[in-house]
Design a protein around this motif. Sequence first.
Motif, PDB file in Angstrom:
ATOM      1  N   ALA A 110      50.206  28.528  31.182  1.00 37.00           N
ATOM      2  CA  ALA A 110      49.245  28.562  32.242  1.00 37.00           C
ATOM      3  C   ALA A 110      49.800  28.957  33.620  1.00 37.00           C
ATOM      4  O   ALA A 110      50.883  28.409  34.623  1.00 37.00           O
ATOM      5  N   SER A 111      48.624  29.975  33.934  1.00 35.04           N
ATOM      6  CA  SER A 111      48.512  30.382  35.523  1.00 35.04           C
ATOM      7  C   SER A 111      47.543  30.261  36.203  1.00 35.04           C
ATOM      8  O   SER A 111      46.265  30.880  35.354  1.00 35.04           O
ATOM      9  N   ALA A 112      47.442  30.244  37.387  1.00 34.69           N
ATOM     10  CA  ALA A 112      46.054  30.245  38.414  1.00 34.69           C
ATOM     11  C   ALA A 112      46.581  30.637  40.227  1.00 34.69           C
ATOM     12  O   ALA A 112      47.375  30.265  40.389  1.00 34.69           O
TER      13      ALA A 112
ATOM     14  N   SER B 299      37.251  29.393  37.903  1.00 37.73           N
ATOM     15  CA  SER B 299      37.043  28.291  39.101  1.00 37.73           C
ATOM     16  C   SER B 299      36.669  28.799  39.988  1.00 37.73           C
ATOM     17  O   SER B 299      35.999  29.080  40.047  1.00 37.73           O
TER      18      SER B 299
ATOM     19  N   ILE C  39      41.913  30.974  35.739  1.00 35.91           N
ATOM     20  CA  ILE C  39      43.666  30.134  34.785  1.00 35.91           C
ATOM     21  C   ILE C  39      43.731  30.964  33.041  1.00 35.91           C
ATOM     22  O   ILE C  39      42.347  30.712  32.839  1.00 35.91           O
ATOM     23  N   LYS C  40      44.402  31.398  33.504  1.00 39.42           N
ATOM     24  CA  LYS C  40      44.994  31.902  32.108  1.00 39.42           C
ATOM     25  C   LYS C  40      45.557  30.761  31.301  1.00 39.42           C
ATOM     26  O   LYS C  40      47.246  31.018  31.616  1.00 39.42           O
TER      27      LYS C  40
ATOM     28  N   VAL D 110      42.990  27.513  43.696  1.00 40.12           N
ATOM     29  CA  VAL D 110      43.512  26.839  42.670  1.00 40.12           C
ATOM     30  C   VAL D 110      44.711  26.600  43.272  1.00 40.12           C
ATOM     31  O   VAL D 110      45.309  27.330  43.544  1.00 40.12           O
TER      32      VAL D 110
ATOM     33  N   HIS E  75      45.185  38.822  36.780  1.00 45.45           N
ATOM     34  CA  HIS E  75      44.899  38.069  37.634  1.00 45.45           C
ATOM     35  C   HIS E  75      44.540  39.374  39.100  1.00 45.45           C
ATOM     36  O   HIS E  75      45.795  40.092  39.384  1.00 45.45           O
TER      37      HIS E  75
ATOM     38  N   THR F 122      41.259  32.500  29.519  1.00 42.05           N
ATOM     39  CA  THR F 122      40.750  32.964  30.804  1.00 42.05           C
ATOM     40  C   THR F 122      39.607  31.353  30.967  1.00 42.05           C
ATOM     41  O   THR F 122      38.469  31.418  30.936  1.00 42.05           O
TER      42      THR F 122
ATOM     43  N   PHE G  96      43.262  21.675  35.920  1.00 34.55           N
ATOM     44  CA  PHE G  96      43.951  22.630  37.477  1.00 34.55           C
ATOM     45  C   PHE G  96      43.263  21.430  38.729  1.00 34.55           C
ATOM     46  O   PHE G  96      41.943  21.239  38.400  1.00 34.55           O
TER      47      PHE G  96
ATOM     48  N   ASP H  24      41.796  22.258  42.408  1.00 28.81           N
ATOM     49  CA  ASP H  24      41.014  23.068  43.826  1.00 28.81           C
ATOM     50  C   ASP H  24      41.784  22.346  44.674  1.00 28.81           C
ATOM     51  O   ASP H  24      42.246  21.930  44.513  1.00 28.81           O
TER      52      ASP H  24
ATOM     53  N   VAL I  36      48.270  22.926  38.438  1.00 28.46           N
ATOM     54  CA  VAL I  36      48.234  23.727  37.244  1.00 28.46           C
ATOM     55  C   VAL I  36      48.961  22.921  36.039  1.00 28.46           C
ATOM     56  O   VAL I  36      49.894  22.675  36.752  1.00 28.46           O
TER      57      VAL I  36
END
Length: 435
Positions: A80-82, A104, A88-89, A108, A63, A101, A122, A124, A111
């Motif tokens: 999940a992280s975004a 987008s 988005i991972k 985002v 990120h 990975t 996810f 946006d 998620v």
Amino acid sequence: MEEGLIEESESANACTDEAAPALIAVHPTESSVVVAVGSELRVFDLRGDSAVSPLDDLGGPHHSASIRAVSFSSDGELFASAGDDKIIKIWKTDSWNCIRTVQSEKKVSAVSISQDSQYVTFADKFGVVWIVSLKEDRDTKAVPILGHYCSIITSMKFSPDGKFIATADRDYKIRITVFPRNALKGAHEIQSFCLGHTDFVSCLAFVCSQDQSKGLLLSGGGDLTVRLWDYISGSLLFTCALADEAGNLEASEIEENDKRAVTNICASSDGSLIAIAVQSFNGVMLLSCDLLAKTVSFVKNVSMEKSYIPTSLALVSSKERLWTVMGASNLTSSDLTNNNQQLLTRVRIISFLRKDPLDSCSRDSALLEDSEVPGGEKLLMQLQGCLDAAAQEAAFAAAAAAVRTSLQNMMIKKQYSVERRELRKRNRNDKKIKS
């Protein structure tokens, strides 16, 4: 001339990075805790009593901008992280290695991971929900499945049975969508709309008893209410107005003319305990939900130190602990050297002890001291930044102000004149003539 000034102003505003609130997420069994602040993921393994550094062996980008959304899967095996870097991972929590990975098209805002851990969705800031399958090839791209028509999606949750996905937006709406078997072809069937909030909806949480698979839906928002829904029919069952409780807060806790809002909500699986964060309140409000009577009631305020205003909450039902964090993406200590700049956060935990073992609603709450926190000093060193005690109150007051401004800018629609609106349309990237 006027057009040039407007363009310059728009460009300047676009380049301004607003503060992103620190987020906290806890594994369903409380085996690990994650704090996201700025572009950092700070992980502590409670089972192994050690700090963890997430790794991406696939060579994908880490990120590079503020993380805006995090989520564990229901079984805790995935995370999940975004956020603002449009990435988005997806991580495996046994090793904290990144397994996917996803790129987008837009920043985002939310998620979530499906109940069977086969899909990651996810949303946006243009109101589109995308989905990626974890069953397919690693290079499979995300596809859009539903939309909220250019309204920022603020929260997204799967129902306990995995059959529905709830999405809330800035325009007071909560949409309940049937999650299809072949989700990659789109989620076209709308089950219901939950309409009743008079201001933006900021957060959602499902609650259900052990003998229920469907349960009910809780929501909170800018009208300072928590509402209980039968999400299958879209019926509003109960509204818990918190204006009176917020009005009883000391004047120093709420700034004059500040727009109070429910910013975060989490609940025990049976709904007997609900915790909410309220903008500018230094602490949390505790509520209870009676699923049989279908009511929500205020229980008490749990106040913390004046400088501590939680930006994110996570409740672990099995451990009867509420984890809270405060921090912002642009908050660093001026005492740190340029070679050791570190974003600052503060973690506080509330423990709940049952007065009556047979009564799940009968609890005493206790704010844990740092020495009582699970993981102790090791955990705090990993999840928090370095901050001199004398500077703590001023630093976190600045963080609270930054997060409050950021929330207002995101949730409250800007008003433009007709001329400025038309100019913004002409300057949209997709409207410009490509040379």
